[in-house]
Design an enzyme around this catalytic site. Structure first.
Site, PDB file in Angstrom:
ATOM      1  N   ARG A  20       0.812  -1.216   0.000  1.00  0.00           N
ATOM      2  CA  ARG A  20       0.000   0.000   0.000  1.00  0.00           C
ATOM      3  C   ARG A  20       0.850   1.274   0.000  1.00  0.00           C
ATOM      4  O   ARG A  20       0.318   2.382  -0.093  1.00  0.00           O
ATOM      5  CB  ARG A  20      -0.911   0.023   1.233  1.00  0.00           C
ATOM      6  CG  ARG A  20      -1.965  -1.038   1.224  1.00  0.00           C
ATOM      7  CD  ARG A  20      -2.829  -0.942   2.457  1.00  0.00           C
ATOM      8  NE  ARG A  20      -3.614   0.277   2.497  1.00  0.00           N
ATOM      9  CZ  ARG A  20      -4.829   0.401   1.973  1.00  0.00           C
ATOM     10  NH1 ARG A  20      -5.390  -0.616   1.375  1.00  0.00           N
ATOM     11  NH2 ARG A  20      -5.477   1.542   2.058  1.00  0.00           N
TER      12      ARG A  20
ATOM     13  N   GLU B 245      -5.153   4.877 -25.784  1.00  0.00           N
ATOM     14  CA  GLU B 245      -4.882   4.213 -24.508  1.00  0.00           C
ATOM     15  C   GLU B 245      -5.605   2.857 -24.449  1.00  0.00           C
ATOM     16  O   GLU B 245      -5.050   1.863 -23.967  1.00  0.00           O
ATOM     17  CB  GLU B 245      -5.315   5.136 -23.359  1.00  0.00           C
ATOM     18  CG  GLU B 245      -5.373   4.519 -21.972  1.00  0.00           C
ATOM     19  CD  GLU B 245      -4.051   3.973 -21.462  1.00  0.00           C
ATOM     20  OE1 GLU B 245      -3.011   4.172 -22.109  1.00  0.00           O
ATOM     21  OE2 GLU B 245      -4.067   3.298 -20.410  1.00  0.00           O
TER      22      GLU B 245
ATOM     23  N   HIS C 223      -8.620   6.997 -44.492  1.00  0.00           N
ATOM     24  CA  HIS C 223      -7.416   7.399 -45.219  1.00  0.00           C
ATOM     25  C   HIS C 223      -6.353   6.309 -45.229  1.00  0.00           C
ATOM     26  O   HIS C 223      -5.182   6.581 -45.459  1.00  0.00           O
ATOM     27  CB  HIS C 223      -6.849   8.695 -44.630  1.00  0.00           C
ATOM     28  CG  HIS C 223      -7.771   9.862 -44.787  1.00  0.00           C
ATOM     29  ND1 HIS C 223      -8.035  10.451 -46.007  1.00  0.00           N
ATOM     30  CD2 HIS C 223      -8.561  10.515 -43.886  1.00  0.00           C
ATOM     31  CE1 HIS C 223      -8.913  11.437 -45.846  1.00  0.00           C
ATOM     32  NE2 HIS C 223      -9.251  11.482 -44.555  1.00  0.00           N
TER      33      HIS C 223
END
Ligand code: F6R
Length: 616
Positions: free
Chosen positions: A38, A492, A515
């Site tokens: 932690r 992401e 494209h």
């Protein structure tokens, strides 16, 4: 996110061979080692001993470097492993913190949002502080409460102090001469372990699982007094019964909070980590932000250009932020992959702010870019998760994202906290430069305030994402598309999927599909689209249709209240304005996780990758 533990009583005192069980100090120390995941930049212990009173040992560094004081008659103790949020990881800032007299010791997880006001008042009343932490106000407030009412004991004092604190906290307090540990919880986790002759308290059950599996979970606003083997819980001054549950997990799973992987645990921690990121920083009523960045007044208003430098996921957070800087602050903002960064000719260094975004603060490519910016004479600012990391030492000032430690190699909660921090920075800039009016700022801050709840709503839909992963997970390749704020999220989303599933995944600007990349689209290549506020959903949907016409299945993250009947799968994103694409990203994290998990991948440690990339 820090780890706290307390123990009162005898552990394993009735061992078959009649030998005494381990000492309180040793059990607390072992509990800290169990909680080290932690946070781990400093550690400390306070022991209460019938002969010597209260003894505190604390220092910066890891738990195993901390020596447990050798005392004869210890009855109870508390311990803490720290992940810095206020002040660097020094010995003085390590917990436990004590009052002026050294009679009261406190460990704390969370953030006391009003600590500056409390500290000023306490100093004015004659209290002396020895650390930079928010926590230190708590033992002094307890001291004050005890001094004000001579009949008050530790429990009364903690109850009173609890009403004075704003923010989130889990607190354990001990006092010389008092035979209890007193604890309080609001917004940060705290669980009590019920032994036969001992009572434990900790941030989570991992800390004491080897000693007891019988636990009581405290709720927000609870205060409890622990004696050996006896626990009293109060809420609003009244005794309450919180029941006792049996933990079925093994220690390894418990450390992961019952999840199979750290990554999934960290995805699910996002409501909590985002709350920490935002805590005490938003003034929604005035539309102002307090981020503790220490530039002299006027500096932000004077900046002509912002250059964001970062790598990987942090780079995508930067791409999200650049759009916000331009919208809120009307300032030119560019984003550069750190390894490609050079301070361009023709630019004015002293009117350029270079923002280094790096969760670890140690990424060599990003540090290289910071050094190039410093050499050119630019101002520099770090946005990082790691207090005291190299980037904080090499930049002019730092905004911490406060996401807590992230163990999974794939960044998840740190991405969310980076974007949230950068969004606050963009508002700060906009306000400072007079480009963002109070009403508009208020509306953005409202959306930010809604972020943790919105993320929770997405997490509640995990089963639907698992289902989609089951249906489409074996496809040939995956394409993620978005526009505007949807672009960094699409990029992401693709990165997350490729790094943990090893599948071919790519992110595109939706308009670019036609494209070139459209040549890759077939019925075997699902397209995942960001169709939310801030992501030009209508236009993006036209590009989705182009892909569907070539046979591709289409999955979309769609603003709540909108509907695109032609999508094969639609995930609903709560309405939170410019941070909707960030919330949509949580669906993409879950999708990546479930695709990879179904394939049995090493999700927390994907092949060839490291958490901190310290080579250029
Ligand atoms: C991907 C990931 C990496 C990091 C990158 C930068 O899931 O975690 O792409 O984002 O290596 O790391 P930091 O943010 O530590 O500079």
């Amino acid at each position: 996110m820090c780890g706290i533990i307390g123990l009162i009583g005898d552990v394993d005192a009735r061992e078959a061979n009649g030998e005494p069980g381990p000492s309180v100090g040793d059990v607390v120390h072992q509990g800290l080692a169990n909680l080290e995941y932690r946070g781990y930049d400093s550690a400390g212990i306070a022991l209460v001993d019938t002969a010597d009173g209260l003894t505190v040992a604390k220092q910066s560094g890891q738990v195993d470097e901390l020596a447990v004081p050798e005392l004869d008659a210890v009855t109870h103790g508390i311990g803490h492993t720290r992940w810095s949020t206020h002040g660097p990881p020094t010995d003085a800032n390590a917990h436990p913190h004590t009052d002026c007299a050294g009679d009261v010791a406190v460990v704390h997880n969370g953030i006391v949002e009003n600590y500056e006001t409390l500290k000023n008042d306490l100093e004015a009343a004659g209290h002396t502080f020895t650390s930079d932490t928010d926590t230190e106000v708590i033992p002094h407030l307890i001291e004050d409460a005890l001094a004000t009412d001579p009949d008050a004991d530790l429990l009364d004092a903690v109850r009173r102090v609890e009403t004075q604190l704003a923010g989130s906290y889990a607190i354990c307090a001990v006092r010389e001469g008092d035979d209890r540990i007193v604890v309080a919880r609001r917004g940060s986790p705290l669980v009590i372990g019920r032994g036969t002759d001992a009572s434990f308290v900790a941030s989570d059950v991992t800390a004491f699982l080897e000693h007891t599996r019988e636990v009581t979970y405290l709720e927000d606003g609870d205060v409890a007094a622990l004696n050996a083997g006896r626990v009293q819980v109060f809420h609003g001054g009244e005794p309450v019964d919180r029941g006792v549950e049996t933990v079925e997990w093994e220690a390894d799973a418990a450390e992961k909070g019952g999840y199979d992987h750290y990554m999934r645990k960290e995805i699910h921690e996002q409501p909590e980590s985002l709350r920490q990121t935002l805590a005490g920083r938003l003034d929604v009523e005035s539309g102002d932000v307090d981020l503790d960045v220490s530039f002299p007044p006027g500096v932000l208003a004077d900046v002509e250009e912002i250059q964001i430098v970062a790598c990987g996921t942090s780079y995508y957070a930067g791409r999200y932020a650049a759009q916000l800087f331009e919208t809120f602050a009307g300032v030119r903002a560019t984003v550069e992959i750190a390894s490609e960064y050079a301070f361009g000719a023709g630019r004015t260094p002293d009117r350029t702010l270079v923002v280094a975004v790096t969760q670890s603060g140690e990424t060599a490519d990003t540090l290289g870019a910071v050094r190039r910016a410093n050499a050119a004479g630019a101002r520099t600012l770090a946005v990082t998760n790691t207090v005291g990391s190299t980037v904080t030492r090499e930049t002019d000032t730092t905004a911490y994202i406060r996401a807590g430690p992230e163990i999974g190699v794939a960044a998840t909660k740190t991405f969310a906290s980076q974007v949230a921090t950068l969004a606050m920075l963009a508002v700060l800039f906009g306000r400072d430069r007079g480009a963002l009016g109070a009403a508009d700022a208020r509306s953005v801050l409202e959306d930010l305030r809604g972020l943790p709840g919105a993320v929770q709503q997405v997490l509640d839909e995990e089963e639907a994402v698992r289902e989609a992963a089951r249906e489409y997970g074996d496809s040939e390749a995956f394409f993620f598309i978005g526009r505007a704020l949807g672009v960094p999220v699409a990029l992401e989303g693709a990165l997350k999927l490729k790094e943990i599933s090893y599948d071919h995944a790519e992110g595109f600007t939706a308009g670019e599909l036609k494209h070139g990349p459209l040549a890759l689209v077939t019925s075997e290549t699902p397209v995942l689209a960001v169709l939310t506020e801030g992501a030009d959903a209508g236009e993006t949907m036209n590009n989705v249709t182009e892909a569907q016409t070539r046979g591709a299945p289409a999955l979309g993250c769609v603003s709540a209240g909108e509907a695109y009947g032609t999508l094969d799968v639609s995930f609903s994103v709560p309405n939170v304005g410019v941070v909707e694409p960030l919330v949509a990203n949580v669906y993409l994290q879950l999708f990546a996780y479930h695709v990879a998990n179904a394939k049995g991948r090493a999700i927390d440690k994907p092949r060839n990758l490291a958490k901190s990339v310290t080579v250029e």
